[in-house]
Write a protein that holds these residues in place. Sequence first.
Motif, PDB file in Angstrom:
ATOM      1  N   LYS A  22       0.875  -0.939  -0.110  1.00 21.16           N
ATOM      2  CA  LYS A  22      -0.260  -0.395  -0.207  1.00 21.16           C
ATOM      3  C   LYS A  22       0.660   1.255   0.235  1.00 21.16           C
ATOM      4  O   LYS A  22       0.869   2.570  -1.101  1.00 21.16           O
ATOM      5  CB  LYS A  22      -1.026  -0.138   0.917  1.00 21.16           C
ATOM      6  CG  LYS A  22      -2.088   1.289   1.318  1.00 21.16           C
ATOM      7  CD  LYS A  22      -2.829   1.249  -0.193  1.00 21.16           C
ATOM      8  CE  LYS A  22      -4.375   1.650  -0.218  1.00 21.16           C
ATOM      9  NZ  LYS A  22      -5.039   1.799  -1.638  1.00 21.16           N
ATOM     10  N   GLU A  25       2.243   0.984  -3.613  1.00 19.34           N
ATOM     11  CA  GLU A  25       1.017   1.969  -4.403  1.00 19.34           C
ATOM     12  C   GLU A  25       1.445   3.268  -4.379  1.00 19.34           C
ATOM     13  O   GLU A  25       0.503   4.382  -5.178  1.00 19.34           O
ATOM     14  CB  GLU A  25       0.004   0.882  -4.078  1.00 19.34           C
ATOM     15  CG  GLU A  25      -1.132   1.785  -5.100  1.00 19.34           C
ATOM     16  CD  GLU A  25      -2.499   0.636  -4.599  1.00 19.34           C
ATOM     17  OE1 GLU A  25      -3.137   0.732  -3.693  1.00 19.34           O
ATOM     18  OE2 GLU A  25      -3.354   0.991  -5.133  1.00 19.34           O
ATOM     19  N   PHE A  26       0.527   3.658  -3.177  1.00 21.70           N
ATOM     20  CA  PHE A  26       0.485   5.378  -2.556  1.00 21.70           C
ATOM     21  C   PHE A  26       1.908   5.694  -3.024  1.00 21.70           C
ATOM     22  O   PHE A  26       1.463   7.382  -4.049  1.00 21.70           O
ATOM     23  CB  PHE A  26       0.239   5.634  -1.181  1.00 21.70           C
ATOM     24  CG  PHE A  26      -0.137   6.441  -0.876  1.00 21.70           C
ATOM     25  CD1 PHE A  26      -1.519   7.297  -0.901  1.00 21.70           C
ATOM     26  CD2 PHE A  26       0.405   8.093  -0.711  1.00 21.70           C
ATOM     27  CE1 PHE A  26      -1.665   8.507  -0.462  1.00 21.70           C
ATOM     28  CE2 PHE A  26       0.190   9.381  -0.486  1.00 21.70           C
ATOM     29  CZ  PHE A  26      -1.322   9.233   0.255  1.00 21.70           C
ATOM     30  N   ARG A  28       3.576   5.886  -5.881  1.00 20.75           N
ATOM     31  CA  ARG A  28       3.562   5.953  -7.188  1.00 20.75           C
ATOM     32  C   ARG A  28       2.346   6.733  -7.624  1.00 20.75           C
ATOM     33  O   ARG A  28       2.183   7.352  -8.153  1.00 20.75           O
ATOM     34  CB  ARG A  28       3.353   4.276  -7.345  1.00 20.75           C
ATOM     35  CG  ARG A  28       4.066   3.434  -7.778  1.00 20.75           C
ATOM     36  CD  ARG A  28       3.924   1.962  -9.156  1.00 20.75           C
ATOM     37  NE  ARG A  28       2.764   2.067  -8.311  1.00 20.75           N
ATOM     38  CZ  ARG A  28       3.044   0.216  -7.477  1.00 20.75           C
ATOM     39  NH1 ARG A  28       4.457   0.025  -7.273  1.00 20.75           N
ATOM     40  NH2 ARG A  28       1.502  -0.233  -7.636  1.00 20.75           N
ATOM     41  N   ALA A  29       1.690   6.351  -7.171  1.00 18.98           N
ATOM     42  CA  ALA A  29       0.851   7.578  -7.212  1.00 18.98           C
ATOM     43  C   ALA A  29       0.764   8.967  -6.572  1.00 18.98           C
ATOM     44  O   ALA A  29       0.326   9.777  -7.265  1.00 18.98           O
ATOM     45  CB  ALA A  29      -1.302   7.473  -6.639  1.00 18.98           C
ATOM     46  N   VAL A  30       1.198   9.533  -5.952  1.00 15.34           N
ATOM     47  CA  VAL A  30       1.747  10.542  -5.610  1.00 15.34           C
ATOM     48  C   VAL A  30       3.140  10.551  -6.191  1.00 15.34           C
ATOM     49  O   VAL A  30       3.991  11.979  -5.674  1.00 15.34           O
ATOM     50  CB  VAL A  30       1.785  11.336  -4.198  1.00 15.34           C
ATOM     51  CG1 VAL A  30       0.593  11.174  -3.506  1.00 15.34           C
ATOM     52  CG2 VAL A  30       2.697  10.298  -3.654  1.00 15.34           C
ATOM     53  N   PHE A  31       3.736  10.765  -7.631  1.00 15.03           N
ATOM     54  CA  PHE A  31       4.719  10.749  -7.377  1.00 15.03           C
ATOM     55  C   PHE A  31       6.080  10.329  -6.557  1.00 15.03           C
ATOM     56  O   PHE A  31       7.316  11.350  -7.449  1.00 15.03           O
ATOM     57  CB  PHE A  31       5.459  11.988  -8.949  1.00 15.03           C
ATOM     58  CG  PHE A  31       4.222  11.767  -9.876  1.00 15.03           C
ATOM     59  CD1 PHE A  31       4.540  11.138 -10.955  1.00 15.03           C
ATOM     60  CD2 PHE A  31       2.556  11.768  -9.688  1.00 15.03           C
ATOM     61  CE1 PHE A  31       3.314  11.632 -11.732  1.00 15.03           C
ATOM     62  CE2 PHE A  31       1.897  12.404 -10.379  1.00 15.03           C
ATOM     63  CZ  PHE A  31       1.854  11.577 -11.519  1.00 15.03           C
ATOM     64  N   ALA A  32       6.511   9.796  -5.412  1.00 23.22           N
ATOM     65  CA  ALA A  32       7.600   9.408  -4.556  1.00 23.22           C
ATOM     66  C   ALA A  32       8.582   8.630  -4.997  1.00 23.22           C
ATOM     67  O   ALA A  32       7.658   7.262  -5.092  1.00 23.22           O
ATOM     68  CB  ALA A  32       7.133   9.538  -3.649  1.00 23.22           C
ATOM     69  N   PRO A  54       4.933   8.197   1.992  1.00 20.67           N
ATOM     70  CA  PRO A  54       4.737   9.609   1.520  1.00 20.67           C
ATOM     71  C   PRO A  54       4.392  10.252   2.492  1.00 20.67           C
ATOM     72  O   PRO A  54       3.114   9.801   3.792  1.00 20.67           O
ATOM     73  CB  PRO A  54       4.566  10.017   0.502  1.00 20.67           C
ATOM     74  CG  PRO A  54       4.496   9.081   0.200  1.00 20.67           C
ATOM     75  CD  PRO A  54       4.723   7.889   1.029  1.00 20.67           C
ATOM     76  N   PRO A  55       4.570  11.685   2.763  1.00 21.31           N
ATOM     77  CA  PRO A  55       3.607  13.144   4.167  1.00 21.31           C
ATOM     78  C   PRO A  55       2.173  12.761   4.350  1.00 21.31           C
ATOM     79  O   PRO A  55       1.616  12.849   4.933  1.00 21.31           O
ATOM     80  CB  PRO A  55       5.078  13.911   3.871  1.00 21.31           C
ATOM     81  CG  PRO A  55       5.566  14.071   2.399  1.00 21.31           C
ATOM     82  CD  PRO A  55       5.618  12.593   2.479  1.00 21.31           C
ATOM     83  N   THR A  56       1.947  12.804   2.779  1.00 23.12           N
ATOM     84  CA  THR A  56       0.263  13.286   2.850  1.00 23.12           C
ATOM     85  C   THR A  56      -0.024  11.686   2.503  1.00 23.12           C
ATOM     86  O   THR A  56      -1.433  11.467   2.558  1.00 23.12           O
ATOM     87  CB  THR A  56       0.039  13.887   1.021  1.00 23.12           C
ATOM     88  OG1 THR A  56       0.444  12.972   0.405  1.00 23.12           O
ATOM     89  CG2 THR A  56       0.868  14.855   0.954  1.00 23.12           C
ATOM     90  N   VAL A  59      -3.591  10.992   4.689  1.00 24.69           N
ATOM     91  CA  VAL A  59      -4.575  11.292   4.559  1.00 24.69           C
ATOM     92  C   VAL A  59      -5.881  10.055   5.103  1.00 24.69           C
ATOM     93  O   VAL A  59      -7.049   9.939   4.353  1.00 24.69           O
ATOM     94  CB  VAL A  59      -5.011  11.911   3.645  1.00 24.69           C
ATOM     95  CG1 VAL A  59      -4.462  11.167   2.246  1.00 24.69           C
ATOM     96  CG2 VAL A  59      -5.980  12.844   2.849  1.00 24.69           C
ATOM     97  N   VAL A  60      -5.174   8.842   4.065  1.00 25.08           N
ATOM     98  CA  VAL A  60      -6.098   7.571   4.181  1.00 25.08           C
ATOM     99  C   VAL A  60      -6.865   7.143   5.135  1.00 25.08           C
ATOM    100  O   VAL A  60      -7.370   7.023   5.916  1.00 25.08           O
ATOM    101  CB  VAL A  60      -4.918   6.499   3.295  1.00 25.08           C
ATOM    102  CG1 VAL A  60      -5.338   5.153   3.650  1.00 25.08           C
ATOM    103  CG2 VAL A  60      -4.369   6.282   2.435  1.00 25.08           C
ATOM    104  N   PHE A  89      -0.558  18.765   7.729  1.00 26.05           N
ATOM    105  CA  PHE A  89      -0.108  17.384   8.514  1.00 26.05           C
ATOM    106  C   PHE A  89       1.341  17.898   9.211  1.00 26.05           C
ATOM    107  O   PHE A  89       1.892  18.928   9.067  1.00 26.05           O
ATOM    108  CB  PHE A  89       0.349  16.206   7.239  1.00 26.05           C
ATOM    109  CG  PHE A  89      -0.569  15.944   6.416  1.00 26.05           C
ATOM    110  CD1 PHE A  89      -1.248  14.398   6.905  1.00 26.05           C
ATOM    111  CD2 PHE A  89      -0.831  16.368   5.549  1.00 26.05           C
ATOM    112  CE1 PHE A  89      -2.175  14.295   5.907  1.00 26.05           C
ATOM    113  CE2 PHE A  89      -1.141  16.133   4.576  1.00 26.05           C
ATOM    114  CZ  PHE A  89      -2.724  14.773   4.757  1.00 26.05           C
ATOM    115  N   SER A  91       3.658  16.348  12.123  1.00 22.83           N
ATOM    116  CA  SER A  91       4.724  14.802  12.406  1.00 22.83           C
ATOM    117  C   SER A  91       5.051  14.604  13.098  1.00 22.83           C
ATOM    118  O   SER A  91       6.035  15.504  13.619  1.00 22.83           O
ATOM    119  CB  SER A  91       5.104  14.413  11.021  1.00 22.83           C
ATOM    120  OG  SER A  91       5.386  13.785  10.698  1.00 22.83           O
TER     121      SER A  91
END
Lengths: 146, 135
Positions: A22, A25-26, A28-32, A54-56, A59-60, A89, A91
């Motif tokens: 996960k 996957e996340f 990749r989705a935020v271009f990290a 990644p920091p965001t 949100v999940v 956020f 942290s």
Amino acid sequence: MNKELEGRVFPPTTPYLVGREKVREFARAVFAQSPLNHDPEAARAAGFADVVAPPTFAVVIQEAGLALLLAAPDTGIDFSRIVHGEQKFTSTRPIVAGDELTAILTVTSIKSLGGNDMITAETAISDAAGDHVVTATSVLVMRGTE
Amino acid sequence: MSDLVVGQELITGKVTLTRFSLVRYAGASGDFNPIHYRDDVAASVGLPGVLAHGMLTMGLAVQPVIDWMGDRGELVEYGVRFTRPVVVDGNGGVVVTVTAKVGAIEDDVTRIDLTVSANNQTVLGKAQVRVKLHQ
């Protein structure tokens, strides 16, 4: 919107187990592209137990808290008129795969501005030991009905 | 890291968002609001087109700072205001650009200000990253 919501603390969410795939996957989705987000060996070499989210990603987990708020019967919130106004956020440490995270949402403020209602929700996210990981703060704007 | 000065540009980034990016983010985040992948739904609620998730824009905008920082520090706070929607064209997509500058140096915390633009407009307001850099 129900002004008495201000100060309300919602019950803890069901623990969320952060999975390695996960996180990838996340990421990749935020271009990290950092190896810390994808490669467990690189993450361990940097002192983390597993891949780093990644920091965001918080949100999940915040979403589970917001779901409790939006499902509450007495809020006066009309989801179809809600717009995400701000997000923050704060942290203590990054989320890593293997974390079991619980969120507790508090409504910290309700304001009316120019016919719109603004609700600020702070979601404190803690690990299985009860230690703070990150707080996700959302400002949701409910547009007026004119 | 004491060589940083306020106003200094640290890094820039550029990402092309397409409808594929939006569907991928929907799956990764669990936000399946159809305004992020269906033109008909976006039009029916009065939007100028299919929009990127605000949280996708926020998520990608911080990555240049993360890459710049590497293992020299850690992020302590990241906040944005969603000021304008990012319309993602069905054919060409949209290019999102990020510029990161030193906004302030406050004791052990460095504030980095992001300028995030798409379609020739800034799309995030008060986009600030606070990092603690190791000495």
